[in-house]
Design a protein around this motif. Structure first.
Motif, mmCIF file in Angstrom:
data_model
loop_
_atom_site.group_PDB
_atom_site.id
_atom_site.type_symbol
_atom_site.label_atom_id
_atom_site.label_comp_id
_atom_site.label_asym_id
_atom_site.label_seq_id
_atom_site.Cartn_x
_atom_site.Cartn_y
_atom_site.Cartn_z
ATOM 1 N N LEU A 77 6.575 5.448 -3.827
ATOM 2 C CA LEU A 77 7.032 4.448 -4.781
ATOM 3 C C LEU A 77 6.346 4.659 -6.130
ATOM 4 O O LEU A 77 5.136 4.881 -6.193
ATOM 5 C CB LEU A 77 6.730 3.044 -4.250
ATOM 6 C CG LEU A 77 7.290 2.741 -2.854
ATOM 7 C CD1 LEU A 77 6.909 1.332 -2.419
ATOM 8 C CD2 LEU A 77 8.796 2.923 -2.823
ATOM 9 N N GLY A 78 7.123 4.554 -7.184
ATOM 10 C CA GLY A 78 6.604 4.794 -8.527
ATOM 11 C C GLY A 78 5.558 3.807 -8.975
ATOM 12 O O GLY A 78 4.795 4.084 -9.910
ATOM 13 N N ASP A 79 5.487 2.633 -8.315
ATOM 14 C CA ASP A 79 4.499 1.624 -8.719
ATOM 15 C C ASP A 79 3.280 1.603 -7.812
ATOM 16 O O ASP A 79 2.568 0.605 -7.730
ATOM 17 C CB ASP A 79 5.146 0.236 -8.782
ATOM 18 C CG ASP A 79 5.589 -0.280 -7.415
ATOM 19 O OD1 ASP A 79 5.565 0.508 -6.437
ATOM 20 O OD2 ASP A 79 5.975 -1.463 -7.323
ATOM 21 N N MET A 80 3.032 2.741 -7.122
ATOM 22 C CA MET A 80 1.836 2.851 -6.286
ATOM 23 C C MET A 80 0.986 4.037 -6.767
ATOM 24 O O MET A 80 0.962 5.100 -6.146
ATOM 25 C CB MET A 80 2.210 2.989 -4.820
ATOM 26 C CG MET A 80 2.902 1.753 -4.270
ATOM 27 S SD MET A 80 3.127 1.776 -2.475
ATOM 28 C CE MET A 80 1.434 1.610 -1.897
ATOM 29 N N PRO A 81 0.281 3.857 -7.890
ATOM 30 C CA PRO A 81 -0.409 4.974 -8.535
ATOM 31 C C PRO A 81 -1.736 5.374 -7.910
ATOM 32 O O PRO A 81 -2.343 6.363 -8.330
ATOM 33 C CB PRO A 81 -0.637 4.448 -9.960
ATOM 34 C CG PRO A 81 -0.800 2.968 -9.774
ATOM 35 C CD PRO A 81 0.179 2.604 -8.678
ATOM 36 N N HIS A 82 -2.213 4.613 -6.923
ATOM 37 C CA HIS A 82 -3.546 4.884 -6.384
ATOM 38 C C HIS A 82 -3.531 5.685 -5.087
ATOM 39 O O HIS A 82 -4.599 5.954 -4.527
ATOM 40 C CB HIS A 82 -4.295 3.568 -6.169
ATOM 41 C CG HIS A 82 -4.433 2.755 -7.422
ATOM 42 N ND1 HIS A 82 -5.144 3.188 -8.517
ATOM 43 C CD2 HIS A 82 -3.917 1.549 -7.768
ATOM 44 C CE1 HIS A 82 -5.078 2.275 -9.477
ATOM 45 N NE2 HIS A 82 -4.341 1.282 -9.050
ATOM 46 N N GLN A 139 -1.581 -0.592 -2.066
ATOM 47 C CA GLN A 139 -1.789 -1.252 -3.357
ATOM 48 C C GLN A 139 -0.713 -0.831 -4.349
ATOM 49 O O GLN A 139 -0.686 0.306 -4.810
ATOM 50 C CB GLN A 139 -3.171 -0.892 -3.918
ATOM 51 C CG GLN A 139 -3.470 -1.644 -5.222
ATOM 52 C CD GLN A 139 -4.786 -1.223 -5.810
ATOM 53 O OE1 GLN A 139 -5.161 -0.057 -5.738
ATOM 54 N NE2 GLN A 139 -5.493 -2.155 -6.413
ATOM 55 N N ASP A 140 0.162 -1.772 -4.672
ATOM 56 C CA ASP A 140 1.171 -1.488 -5.688
ATOM 57 C C ASP A 140 0.884 -2.322 -6.932
ATOM 58 O O ASP A 140 -0.030 -3.142 -6.955
ATOM 59 C CB ASP A 140 2.593 -1.743 -5.169
ATOM 60 C CG ASP A 140 2.786 -3.174 -4.682
ATOM 61 O OD1 ASP A 140 1.839 -3.988 -4.776
ATOM 62 O OD2 ASP A 140 3.892 -3.488 -4.209
ATOM 63 N N VAL A 141 1.651 -2.076 -7.969
ATOM 64 C CA VAL A 141 1.494 -2.815 -9.218
ATOM 65 C C VAL A 141 2.667 -3.795 -9.329
ATOM 66 O O VAL A 141 3.796 -3.396 -9.621
ATOM 67 C CB VAL A 141 1.471 -1.869 -10.436
ATOM 68 C CG1 VAL A 141 1.438 -2.678 -11.735
ATOM 69 C CG2 VAL A 141 0.257 -0.951 -10.355
ATOM 70 N N ASP A 142 2.381 -5.058 -9.055
ATOM 71 C CA ASP A 142 3.405 -6.092 -9.143
ATOM 72 C C ASP A 142 3.149 -7.068 -10.286
ATOM 73 O O ASP A 142 4.060 -7.753 -10.731
ATOM 74 C CB ASP A 142 3.485 -6.875 -7.833
ATOM 75 C CG ASP A 142 4.420 -6.208 -6.828
ATOM 76 O OD1 ASP A 142 5.306 -5.444 -7.248
ATOM 77 O OD2 ASP A 142 4.255 -6.457 -5.622
ATOM 78 N N THR A 143 1.883 -7.152 -10.717
ATOM 79 C CA THR A 143 1.519 -8.088 -11.772
ATOM 80 C C THR A 143 0.651 -7.384 -12.807
ATOM 81 O O THR A 143 0.136 -6.291 -12.565
ATOM 82 C CB THR A 143 0.721 -9.287 -11.208
ATOM 83 O OG1 THR A 143 -0.550 -8.818 -10.744
ATOM 84 C CG2 THR A 143 1.472 -9.951 -10.053
ATOM 85 N N ARG A 203 -3.880 -0.988 8.702
ATOM 86 C CA ARG A 203 -2.693 -1.459 7.984
ATOM 87 C C ARG A 203 -1.849 -0.272 7.546
ATOM 88 O O ARG A 203 -2.359 0.659 6.919
ATOM 89 C CB ARG A 203 -3.112 -2.287 6.771
ATOM 90 C CG ARG A 203 -1.947 -2.842 5.974
ATOM 91 C CD ARG A 203 -2.450 -3.641 4.781
ATOM 92 N NE ARG A 203 -1.353 -4.136 3.975
ATOM 93 C CZ ARG A 203 -1.490 -4.754 2.804
ATOM 94 N NH1 ARG A 203 -2.704 -4.933 2.312
ATOM 95 N NH2 ARG A 203 -0.450 -5.169 2.126
ATOM 96 N N ARG A 204 -0.575 -0.308 7.857
ATOM 97 C CA ARG A 204 0.327 0.775 7.478
ATOM 98 C C ARG A 204 0.766 0.609 6.027
ATOM 99 O O ARG A 204 0.959 -0.501 5.544
ATOM 100 C CB ARG A 204 1.555 0.776 8.390
ATOM 101 C CG ARG A 204 2.506 1.928 8.141
ATOM 102 C CD ARG A 204 3.697 1.858 9.076
ATOM 103 N NE ARG A 204 3.337 2.199 10.449
ATOM 104 C CZ ARG A 204 4.154 2.039 11.483
ATOM 105 N NH1 ARG A 204 5.348 1.505 11.312
ATOM 106 N NH2 ARG A 204 3.763 2.402 12.697
ATOM 107 N N GLY A 205 0.913 1.751 5.334
ATOM 108 C CA GLY A 205 1.318 1.689 3.932
ATOM 109 C C GLY A 205 2.308 2.775 3.563
ATOM 110 O O GLY A 205 3.078 3.259 4.400
ATOM 111 N N ASN A 206 2.270 3.170 2.329
ATOM 112 C CA ASN A 206 3.171 4.184 1.765
ATOM 113 C C ASN A 206 2.345 5.339 1.212
ATOM 114 O O ASN A 206 1.184 5.154 0.879
ATOM 115 C CB ASN A 206 4.014 3.565 0.638
ATOM 116 C CG ASN A 206 5.101 2.675 1.170
ATOM 117 O OD1 ASN A 206 6.047 3.136 1.809
ATOM 118 N ND2 ASN A 206 4.974 1.383 0.928
ATOM 119 N N PRO A 207 2.954 6.521 1.085
ATOM 120 C CA PRO A 207 4.355 6.871 1.317
ATOM 121 C C PRO A 207 4.652 7.108 2.800
ATOM 122 O O PRO A 207 3.735 7.181 3.620
ATOM 123 C CB PRO A 207 4.519 8.168 0.519
ATOM 124 C CG PRO A 207 3.159 8.770 0.486
ATOM 125 C CD PRO A 207 2.181 7.620 0.492
#
Length: 198
Positions: free
Chosen positions: A103-108, A180-184, A135-139
């Motif tokens: 996802l493009g909003d997951m820069p870390h 960790q995504d960027v939502d705010t 905890r499962r995450g992306n990508p």
């Protein structure tokens, strides 16, 4: 056939800025890179081919990602949901041996995580996902056996149903960035304790 990276960068980020004035993918992180550039760099450091999906009219993101080395695809129906963007990317990369979807909003997300997932796909894993502290995450990655299911995606469902209905090989990683995504706006200033690979 190598794994192809897919970077989904076609969302409007309405939670970040409901007015639509600020594109969250272009906002600067503490290190100076913008959100989508950091996300792309981590994939490009590992995968020989990364296809980025953008929405129509998002020329700044498209140009930036192309300059970094991504193949850029415009999903005309991106506003109908993540599934539409992912389907567009899969259709453009049907010759791939497997796909790693970020996802493009997951820069870390660290490059080491991407490498570990790609290695699992290369050795025959059908679906892979990273986990951090349980905890499962992306990508997430999909082997070629799931091409028919990926081609059946639509709307906003993304690939979640495939993950629910089929066995997933979880790969434990020392990478808090997978969740960790960027939502705010506040998310831009979040600093991880773990070192970044980029």
């Amino acid at each position: 056939m190598p794994t192809v990276g897919i970077l989904l960068a076609a969302g409007r980020g309405r939670r970040f800025d409901p007015s639509g004035v600020q594109n969250k993918l272009l906002q600067a992180l503490p290190g100076g890179d913008c959100v989508v550039a950091a996300s792309a760099r981590h994939m490009l450091a590992v995968l020989p081919r990364v296809v980025a999906v953008v929405r129509p009219g998002d020329d700044r993101v498209a140009v930036l990602l192309r300059e970094l080395g991504c193949e850029v695809q415009v999903a005309e129906d991106a506003d109908s949901g993540m599934g539409a963007s992912l389907l567009h990317a899969i259709r453009c990369t049907q010759d791939a041996g497997s796909w790693l979807i970020a996802l493009g909003d997951m820069p870390h997300v660290q490059s080491q995580t991407i490498a570990a997932l790609a290695a699992a796909l290369a050795t025959g894993a059908e679906i892979v996902a990273p986990t951090f502290e349980g905890r499962r995450g992306n990508p997430v990655g999909f082997g070629r056996i799931h091409l028919p299911l990926l081609l059946a995606l639509q709307g906003d469902q993304g690939a979640r149903n495939i993950l629910r209905q089929h066995p997933v090989q979880d790969i434990d990683v020392a990478d808090a960035g997978i969740a960790q995504d960027v939502d705010t706006v506040q998310d831009l200033d979040t600093r991880l304790d773990l070192p970044s690979s980029a």
